[in-house]
Design an enzyme around this catalytic site. Structure first.
Site, PDB file in Angstrom:
ATOM      1  N   GLU A   1      13.006   2.631  13.547  1.00 38.69           N
ATOM      2  CA  GLU A   1      12.088   3.699  13.122  1.00 38.69           C
ATOM      3  C   GLU A   1      10.871   3.663  14.043  1.00 38.69           C
ATOM      4  OE1 GLU A   1      10.477   2.963   9.173  1.00 38.69           O
ATOM      5  OE2 GLU A   1      10.310   0.826   9.580  1.00 38.69           O
TER       6      GLU A   1
ATOM      7  N   LEU B   1      11.445   1.390   6.584  1.00 39.76           N
ATOM      8  CA  LEU B   1      10.777   1.799   5.353  1.00 39.76           C
ATOM      9  C   LEU B   1      11.582   2.952   4.728  1.00 39.76           C
ATOM     10  CD1 LEU B   1       8.047   1.237   3.816  1.00 39.76           C
ATOM     11  CD2 LEU B   1       7.380   3.475   4.681  1.00 39.76           C
TER      12      LEU B   1
ATOM     13  N   TYR C   1       0.817  -1.209   0.000  1.00 39.50           N
ATOM     14  CA  TYR C   1       0.000   0.000   0.000  1.00 39.50           C
ATOM     15  C   TYR C   1       0.848   1.256   0.000  1.00 39.50           C
ATOM     16  CZ  TYR C   1       0.972   1.119   4.925  1.00 39.50           C
ATOM     17  OH  TYR C   1       1.594   1.472   6.086  1.00 39.50           O
TER      18      TYR C   1
ATOM     19  N   LYS D   1       6.440  -2.003   1.872  1.00 42.61           N
ATOM     20  CA  LYS D   1       5.285  -1.371   2.544  1.00 42.61           C
ATOM     21  C   LYS D   1       4.084  -2.300   2.398  1.00 42.61           C
ATOM     22  CE  LYS D   1       3.511   3.343   3.191  1.00 42.61           C
ATOM     23  NZ  LYS D   1       3.557   3.280   4.639  1.00 42.61           N
TER      24      LYS D   1
HETATM   25  N1  PDD Z   1       3.534   6.051   7.522  1.00 38.92           N
HETATM   26  N2  PDD Z   1       8.039   4.059   8.617  1.00 38.92           N
HETATM   27  C1  PDD Z   1       6.868   3.396   8.644  1.00 38.92           C
HETATM   28  C2  PDD Z   1       6.813   2.072   9.325  1.00 38.92           C
HETATM   29  C3  PDD Z   1       5.725   3.956   8.033  1.00 38.92           C
HETATM   30  O1  PDD Z   1       4.545   3.307   8.042  1.00 38.92           O
HETATM   31  C4  PDD Z   1       5.831   5.228   7.414  1.00 38.92           C
HETATM   32  C5  PDD Z   1       4.644   5.836   6.695  1.00 38.92           C
HETATM   33  C6  PDD Z   1       7.066   5.887   7.438  1.00 38.92           C
HETATM   34  C7  PDD Z   1       7.259   7.225   6.800  1.00 38.92           C
HETATM   35  O2  PDD Z   1       7.250   7.116   5.394  1.00 38.92           O
HETATM   36  P1  PDD Z   1       6.749   8.334   4.491  1.00 38.92           P
HETATM   37  O3  PDD Z   1       7.590   9.489   4.868  1.00 38.92           O
HETATM   38  O4  PDD Z   1       7.021   7.864   3.110  1.00 38.92           O
HETATM   39  O5  PDD Z   1       5.286   8.550   4.797  1.00 38.92           O
HETATM   40  C8  PDD Z   1       8.163   5.264   8.025  1.00 38.92           C
HETATM   41  C9  PDD Z   1       2.243   6.418   7.070  1.00 38.92           C
HETATM   42  C10 PDD Z   1       1.944   6.079   5.700  1.00 38.92           C
HETATM   43  C11 PDD Z   1       1.937   7.862   7.417  1.00 38.92           C
HETATM   44  O6  PDD Z   1       2.183   8.256   8.553  1.00 38.92           O
HETATM   45  O7  PDD Z   1       1.407   8.580   6.613  1.00 38.92           O
END
Ligand code: PDD
Length: 286
Positions: free
Chosen positions: A180, A204, A33, A147
């Site tokens: 993370e 991620l 996703y 993801k």
């Molecule tokens: N979060 N690490 C994890 C485990 C995540 O689920 C997310 C994203 C991130 C940050 O990735 P990005 O900067 O690409 O959103 C890191 C969800 C989708 C969010 O908070 O929107």
């Protein structure tokens, strides 16, 4: 107008949208996703999200049934028809609907869905609340760079954080290595140096993380993509989280440790401002 869904090419209202009970995403968590933020009616880093979706799908041998430009068009149609200016798009690709079996089904077309829901407009820097975080063991698998919709360890940790009145749980692997958050990447200034976990299978590849690293580079701020421990984190002079929904969010407390000095710290504040400038330049609207 309103909450809309796009299911394999058709737009319907979100409340009426349906997928098969035998969809492998639903039965087995067999899917990937993305969450894409829309500011001012305009997607933020859509291309990077679609590239990550494609990498995630490839990693679990799912072929996305639409081209990048078809998906982009679907996203833009959904935003336009919803008439939302500030919203997010959730999109998911699963291995499709088939009789339940661990083995991948033959001849089944993967399923793709997305939907749009409204969000509050971007907060001004001074309105962002610094976050309390707790630390918890990282109980996830070894492919956190994918993801996937399999989010149970993230949910359990996030629930514990919620019950502790914390915004996020910061996860650590054996050796107390900070990876993370449950839904965000973690940065800290340790002994004067900005650190974040390297881009490996244990985190991620956050798009906001990448933006922040680029902003640090552009402002000639030295940083290291180098693992650090929970103990290191508890002597940090600044800590912040990055994600699509949190943007850059300062942290004021990690377990019993209180980050010293003004909040947000000077570098966090600079990044919060520069992140907003990036949003303004990317999402000018109509
Ligand atoms: N979060 N690490 C994890 C485990 C995540 O689920 C997310 C994203 C991130 C940050 O990735 P990005 O900067 O690409 O959103 C890191 C969800 C989708 C969010 O908070 O929107």
């Amino acid at each position: 107008m309103g909450n809309l869904a796009w299911i394999n090419g058709e737009i319907t209202s979100l409340s009426e949208a349906k997928v098969s009970l035998e969809d492998r995403g639903y039965l087995l968590g067999d899917g990937v996703y993305e969450v894409i933020r829309v500011y001012n009616g305009c997607t933020f880093y859509l291309e990077a999200h679609l590239e990550r979706l494609s990498n995630s799908a490839n990693a679990i041998q799912i072929e996305i049934p639409y081209s990048g430009s078809e998906i982009e068009k679907a996203v833009n149609d959904l935003i336009a028809e919803s008439a939302y200016k500030d919203c997010y798009i959730y999109m998911q690709v699963t291995r499709g609907a088939a009789m339940r079996d661990h083995i991948f089904p033959d001849g089944v077309t993967p399923g793709m869905v997305m939907y749009v829901r409204p969000l509050a407009p971007l907060l001004a820097v001074e309105d962002v609340s610094p976050a309390k975080c707790i630390t918890l063991p990282d109980e996830r698998w070894m492919n956190c760079h994918i993801k996937t919709v399999n989010l149970l360890p993230n949910l359990l940790a996030r629930q514990k954080a919620y019950e502790a009145k914390a915004l996020e749980a910061i996860l650590y692997r054996p050796g107390n290595i900070v990876t993370e958050g449950t839904r965000s990447n973690v940065f800290a200034i340790i002994d004067g140096v900005v650190r974040t976990h390297p881009q490996t299978n244990l985190i991620l590849p956050g798009i906001s993380r990448r933006i922040v690293l680029d902003l640090l580079g552009e402002s000639d701020t030295y940083y290291e993509e180098k693992a650090f421990t929970v103990e290191d984190l508890k002597k940090a002079s600044e800590v912040w989280l990055t994600s699509t929904s949190l943007e850059v969010n300062p942290v004021y407390e990690v377990d019993e440790y209180k980050v010293k000095g003004n909040l947000p710290g000077p570098l966090t504040l600079m990044l919060m401002k520069k992140f907003r400038e990036k949003i303004s330049s990317e999402c000018k609207g109509d």
